[in-house]
Write a protein that holds these residues in place. Structure first.
Motif, PDB file in Angstrom:
ATOM      1  N   SER A 103       2.254   3.773 -18.932  1.00 26.11           N
ATOM      2  CA  SER A 103       3.438   3.837 -18.002  1.00 26.11           C
ATOM      3  C   SER A 103       3.180   5.374 -17.300  1.00 26.11           C
ATOM      4  N   VAL A 104       2.936   4.966 -15.811  1.00 23.20           N
ATOM      5  CA  VAL A 104       2.632   6.018 -15.047  1.00 23.20           C
ATOM      6  C   VAL A 104       3.554   6.192 -13.786  1.00 23.20           C
ATOM      7  N   VAL A 105       3.495   7.711 -13.352  1.00 25.24           N
ATOM      8  CA  VAL A 105       4.067   7.545 -11.811  1.00 25.24           C
ATOM      9  C   VAL A 105       2.873   8.266 -10.963  1.00 25.24           C
ATOM     10  N   ILE A 106       2.760   7.443  -9.891  1.00 23.43           N
ATOM     11  CA  ILE A 106       1.697   7.839  -8.909  1.00 23.43           C
ATOM     12  C   ILE A 106       1.986   8.717  -7.702  1.00 23.43           C
ATOM     13  N   GLU A 107       1.237   9.398  -7.449  1.00 28.17           N
ATOM     14  CA  GLU A 107       1.583  10.461  -6.298  1.00 28.17           C
ATOM     15  C   GLU A 107       1.446   9.528  -4.876  1.00 28.17           C
ATOM     16  N   TYR A 108       2.403   9.641  -3.965  1.00 28.11           N
ATOM     17  CA  TYR A 108       2.192   9.084  -2.654  1.00 28.11           C
ATOM     18  C   TYR A 108       1.213   9.431  -1.930  1.00 28.11           C
ATOM     19  N   GLY A 109       0.196   8.243  -1.291  1.00 32.07           N
ATOM     20  CA  GLY A 109      -0.824   8.634  -0.700  1.00 32.07           C
ATOM     21  C   GLY A 109      -2.277   8.269  -1.482  1.00 32.07           C
ATOM     22  N   TYR A 110      -1.912   8.093  -2.635  1.00 29.62           N
ATOM     23  CA  TYR A 110      -3.156   7.443  -3.470  1.00 29.62           C
ATOM     24  C   TYR A 110      -2.856   5.899  -3.636  1.00 29.62           C
ATOM     25  N   SER A 111      -4.239   5.248  -3.731  1.00 28.21           N
ATOM     26  CA  SER A 111      -4.002   3.887  -3.710  1.00 28.21           C
ATOM     27  C   SER A 111      -3.814   3.391  -5.245  1.00 28.21           C
ATOM     28  N   VAL A 112      -2.770   2.662  -5.414  1.00 29.58           N
ATOM     29  CA  VAL A 112      -2.481   2.125  -6.679  1.00 29.58           C
ATOM     30  C   VAL A 112      -3.670   1.463  -7.555  1.00 29.58           C
ATOM     31  N   VAL A 113      -4.181   0.735  -6.794  1.00 26.10           N
ATOM     32  CA  VAL A 113      -5.510   0.169  -7.427  1.00 26.10           C
ATOM     33  C   VAL A 113      -6.706   0.933  -7.847  1.00 26.10           C
ATOM     34  N   GLU A 114      -6.975   1.912  -7.037  1.00 25.49           N
ATOM     35  CA  GLU A 114      -7.910   2.902  -7.436  1.00 25.49           C
ATOM     36  C   GLU A 114      -7.563   3.628  -8.391  1.00 25.49           C
ATOM     37  N   VAL A 115      -6.190   4.118  -8.531  1.00 25.80           N
ATOM     38  CA  VAL A 115      -5.999   5.323  -9.481  1.00 25.80           C
ATOM     39  C   VAL A 115      -6.026   4.434 -10.840  1.00 25.80           C
ATOM     40  N   ALA A 116      -5.517   2.992 -10.901  1.00 19.35           N
ATOM     41  CA  ALA A 116      -5.326   2.234 -12.030  1.00 19.35           C
ATOM     42  C   ALA A 116      -6.801   2.015 -12.738  1.00 19.35           C
ATOM     43  N   ASN A 117      -7.904   1.789 -11.583  1.00 17.83           N
ATOM     44  CA  ASN A 117      -9.128   1.573 -12.103  1.00 17.83           C
ATOM     45  C   ASN A 117      -9.791   3.059 -12.661  1.00 17.83           C
ATOM     46  N   LYS A 118      -9.426   3.944 -12.065  1.00 17.64           N
ATOM     47  CA  LYS A 118      -9.884   5.143 -12.435  1.00 17.64           C
ATOM     48  C   LYS A 118      -9.230   5.529 -13.933  1.00 17.64           C
ATOM     49  N   LEU A 119      -8.180   5.282 -14.141  1.00 22.82           N
ATOM     50  CA  LEU A 119      -7.384   5.420 -15.403  1.00 22.82           C
ATOM     51  C   LEU A 119      -8.199   4.529 -16.510  1.00 22.82           C
ATOM     52  N   HIS A 146       5.716   9.184  -6.550  1.00 25.44           N
ATOM     53  CA  HIS A 146       6.314  10.686  -6.333  1.00 25.44           C
ATOM     54  C   HIS A 146       6.029  11.052  -5.043  1.00 25.44           C
ATOM     55  N   ILE A 147       6.958  11.225  -4.412  1.00 32.65           N
ATOM     56  CA  ILE A 147       6.805  11.705  -2.920  1.00 32.65           C
ATOM     57  C   ILE A 147       7.167  13.297  -2.874  1.00 32.65           C
ATOM     58  N   GLN A 148       6.104  13.758  -2.372  1.00 30.30           N
ATOM     59  CA  GLN A 148       6.279  15.486  -2.452  1.00 30.30           C
ATOM     60  C   GLN A 148       7.415  15.956  -1.701  1.00 30.30           C
TER      61      GLN A 148
END
Length: 170
Positions: A103-119, A146-148
């Motif tokens: 269960s994660v919070v992603i930073e705004y500006g990153y691709s959710v799909v790319e981050v999930a695959n990298k995870l 997360h929005i900076q």
């Protein structure tokens, strides 16, 4: 006629003798189970390894549900307390395999799909190397973005995150 009964009885015995013994369970070789003994790994070990690996992936802002993150922020302020690296990580472990839910919070500006695959890639590598267990699946649940500037502690100016952050994932 008596001879034919004896012959058929003999052929039945030889048929059962040639069949493989299926009563013994044959396990494939594993680094955790050797002829010299077995190694047992606790679920908490897998959770910690996966949690540490998860934090290494660019684009992951935080881990765990909102309530869990609030509780962790309070306990982190207590002198002598340690950071719980397994927040947001659940593990189902068997003798040779495990499944991991994040269960994660992603930073705004990153691709959710790319981050999930990298995870998935990072966690599978870390857990399989660190424990010898086969990771059969890594399920990623993105609970927030997360929005900076949303948090009180963010003093950094907002930049063009899409251009900068996509290059970091490669």
């Amino acid at each position: 006629m008596a001879d034919t009964k004896n012959t058929s009885a003999k052929t039945d015995d030889t048929k059962t003798e040639n069949l493989p013994d299926t009563t013994k369970e044959t396990l494939a070789p594993s680094p955790l189970h050797t002829e010299h003994g077995s190694t047992l790994i606790a679920e908490q070990v897998v959770q910690k390894i996966a949690g540490i690996a998860c934090r290494e992936v660019p684009g992951v802002y935080a881990m765990g549900s909102t309530g869990r993150r609030m509780l962790s922020s309070i306990t982190d302020r207590i002198p002598g307390s340690t950071t719980n690296v397994s927040n947001g990580v659940q593990v189902e472990k068997g003798e040779r395999q495990c499944a991991i839910d994040l269960s994660v919070v992603i930073e705004y500006g990153y691709s959710v799909v790319e981050v999930a695959n990298k995870l998935r890639e990072t966690i599978i590598d870390a857990v399989e190397y660190g424990t010898g267990l086969e990771v059969v699946e890594v399920n990623v649940q993105v609970t927030d973005v997360h929005i900076q500037g949303d948090d009180e502690g963010d003093d950094q100016p907002v930049q063009a995150p899409v251009q900068r952050k996509n290059a970091e994932l490669s």
